[in-house]
Design a protein around this motif. Structure first.
Motif, PDB file in Angstrom:
ATOM      1  N   ASP A  88      -7.223  36.833 -49.632  1.00  3.82           N
ATOM      2  CA  ASP A  88      -5.959  37.263 -50.248  1.00  3.82           C
ATOM      3  C   ASP A  88      -6.143  38.176 -51.453  1.00  3.82           C
ATOM      4  O   ASP A  88      -5.179  38.397 -52.200  1.00  3.82           O
ATOM      5  CB  ASP A  88      -5.148  36.036 -50.682  1.00  3.82           C
ATOM      6  CG  ASP A  88      -4.552  35.278 -49.512  1.00  3.82           C
ATOM      7  OD1 ASP A  88      -4.390  35.891 -48.437  1.00  3.82           O
ATOM      8  OD2 ASP A  88      -4.272  34.076 -49.665  1.00  3.82           O
ATOM      9  N   LEU A  99      -1.254  38.154 -54.732  1.00  6.62           N
ATOM     10  CA  LEU A  99       0.145  37.739 -54.844  1.00  6.62           C
ATOM     11  C   LEU A  99       0.311  36.227 -54.642  1.00  6.62           C
ATOM     12  O   LEU A  99       1.289  35.639 -55.093  1.00  6.62           O
ATOM     13  CB  LEU A  99       1.015  38.495 -53.841  1.00  6.62           C
ATOM     14  CG  LEU A  99       1.237  39.987 -54.128  1.00  6.62           C
ATOM     15  CD1 LEU A  99       2.193  40.585 -53.119  1.00  6.62           C
ATOM     16  CD2 LEU A  99       1.779  40.188 -55.546  1.00  6.62           C
ATOM     17  N   LYS A 100      -0.622  35.603 -53.944  1.00  6.48           N
ATOM     18  CA  LYS A 100      -0.543  34.161 -53.712  1.00  6.48           C
ATOM     19  C   LYS A 100      -1.417  33.372 -54.690  1.00  6.48           C
ATOM     20  O   LYS A 100      -1.623  32.172 -54.526  1.00  6.48           O
ATOM     21  CB  LYS A 100      -0.959  33.840 -52.278  1.00  6.48           C
ATOM     22  CG  LYS A 100      -0.059  34.460 -51.217  1.00  6.48           C
ATOM     23  CD  LYS A 100      -0.549  34.116 -49.821  1.00  6.48           C
ATOM     24  CE  LYS A 100       0.321  34.765 -48.754  1.00  6.48           C
ATOM     25  NZ  LYS A 100      -0.167  34.474 -47.380  1.00  6.48           N
ATOM     26  N   ALA A 115      -2.435  45.446 -49.831  1.00 11.74           N
ATOM     27  CA  ALA A 115      -1.183  45.646 -50.557  1.00 11.74           C
ATOM     28  C   ALA A 115      -0.690  44.376 -51.241  1.00 11.74           C
ATOM     29  O   ALA A 115       0.002  44.439 -52.261  1.00 11.74           O
ATOM     30  CB  ALA A 115      -0.111  46.166 -49.594  1.00 11.74           C
ATOM     31  N   ASN A 116      -1.037  43.220 -50.707  1.00 14.43           N
ATOM     32  CA  ASN A 116      -0.562  41.959 -51.273  1.00 14.43           C
ATOM     33  C   ASN A 116      -1.656  41.217 -52.037  1.00 14.43           C
ATOM     34  O   ASN A 116      -1.608  39.991 -52.173  1.00 14.43           O
ATOM     35  CB  ASN A 116      -0.015  41.064 -50.162  1.00 14.43           C
ATOM     36  CG  ASN A 116       1.201  41.666 -49.495  1.00 14.43           C
ATOM     37  OD1 ASN A 116       2.046  42.268 -50.160  1.00 14.43           O
ATOM     38  ND2 ASN A 116       1.289  41.526 -48.182  1.00 14.43           N
TER      39      ASN A 116
END
Length: 359
Positions: free
Chosen positions: A85, A93-94, A89-90
């Motif tokens: 993760d 984020l988590k 693009a992400n």
């Protein structure tokens, strides 16, 4: 002559632009800011977590100060994520993020803390998995340290059963009818108590007998087996009580459910506090109500609140906007019952129950 003046004007413009560019180069947002060194991990980047060591330190992350162009405090935070993760693009984020504070250059995590981080991010119990940790520094922008990879083996929390008991002034020291603190993990017990201003002394017993009990040690927060010195609640009020027989420490924090809404005196701004009945494990209040709305919340705040999805039932739902409608003024007995296993680690349940009965 005109050609000469034009040439001077052009040269002056170039000089002005040159000076402007030089001045603009000094603006702080063009200056690069980085962590001066890699973050440090102690005692090891390979960690096997054991429930028996839940209160011990598992990981300390430290770093050198980041220098921004502006002389002001820098706010730091530590982030954890899994390798899959942190790209794309992400990216991140988590992540699980812990704000450390201004100009603080270290953060420690207990075995319990790191176990929750690892399992929340999807590492299965008893299997080694990868976590990535980095530090965030923020002032007029955010900058990040280089990533450090950890190998963490979490544990699965054991299902625990059992109680300890709290005889004291509030009920005449009768251990047979004393309030119970329920096990929430191995050796750790949690319960609730409402005390008046004089009935503050108590002890903690491992059974409903006086064969084994705990009293106060060097401080009121210390537990000592078979010590005659009493423990004391901080004062009148309602509390969430935790006793850790692994570390021989206990704590009492102010804690009370209450009714809120236009049907009670405080409106939507101030709750009417309820008292805990240790015999029925129910929060209760007798209050004069007027026609209006009524629901439930914790500690006079909106962080945790319950309202009915269906006001014809006694089931109330967490964070539901619904409220009961009181249609007739009068004195009411109101109760609130909730299954709180360990709010700190498991959160609050989706539903609770209540009764609202006019006397």
């Amino acid at each position: 002559m005109k050609k000469y003046i034009s040439t001077l004007f052009a040269l002056g413009s170039l000089l002005f632009l040159g000076v402007s560019c030089d001045s603009e180069a000094e603006l702080t947002y063009l200056k690069e800011v980085n962590f001066p060194t890699d973050i440090k991990i102690a005692p090891s980047s390979t960690i096997v977590l054991l429930e028996d060591n839940a209160d011990q330190n598992a990981l300390t992350v430290s770093w050198d100060a980041v220098t921004f162009p502006i002389a002001a405090p820098v706010t730091y935070a530590v982030q954890f994520d899994v390798p899959s993760d942190i790209t794309g693009a992400n990216a991140w984020l988590k992540a699980t993020r812990f704000e450390v504070g201004q100009d603080v250059l270290t953060k420690s995590f207990s075995v319990r803390d790191l176990n929750k981080i690892a399992t929340d991010l999807g590492i299965p119990p008893s299997k080694a998995g990868k976590l990535v940790v980095r530090v965030e520094a923020q002032m007029d922008r955010k900058v990040f340290s280089n990533n450090v990879e950890l190998t963490v083996t979490p544990y699965e929390k054991a299902i625990v059963f059992g109680e300890i008991y709290m005889p004291g002034d509030y009920q005449g020291w009768a251990v047979e009818t004393a309030a119970a603190l329920t096990a929430i993990e191995k050796g750790v017990y949690q319960g609730y108590m409402t005390a008046d201003g004089t009935a503050l002394a108590f002890k903690l017993n491992t059974a409903r007998t006086w064969a084994e009990f705990y009293g106060a040690g060097a401080t009121n927060e210390d537990l000592v087996r078979m010590d005659d010195d009493n423990l004391f609640l901080p004062g009148a009020g309602s509390y969430q009580i935790k006793a850790n027989l692994n570390t021989l420490k206990w704590s009492a924090i102010p804690y009370a459910w209450g009714i809120v809404g236009t049907a009670q005196t405080g409106g939507w701004d101030n709750s009417t506090a309820m008292k805990y009945d240790h015999q029925t494990k129910t929060w209760k209040v007798t209050a004069d109500l007027v026609p209006g709305a009524l629901k439930f919340r914790l500690n006079n705040k909106w962080d945790v609140n319950y309202g009915p999805k269906d006001a014809t039932t006694n089931t109330i739902n967490r964070d539901d906007q619904g409220a009961y409608t009181i249609t007739e003024a009068g004195t009411y007995d109101v109760t609130f019952t909730i299954d709180e296993t360990d709010p700190a680690t498991k959160g609050y349940p989706a539903t609770a129950t209540c009764t609202i009965v006019k006397k």
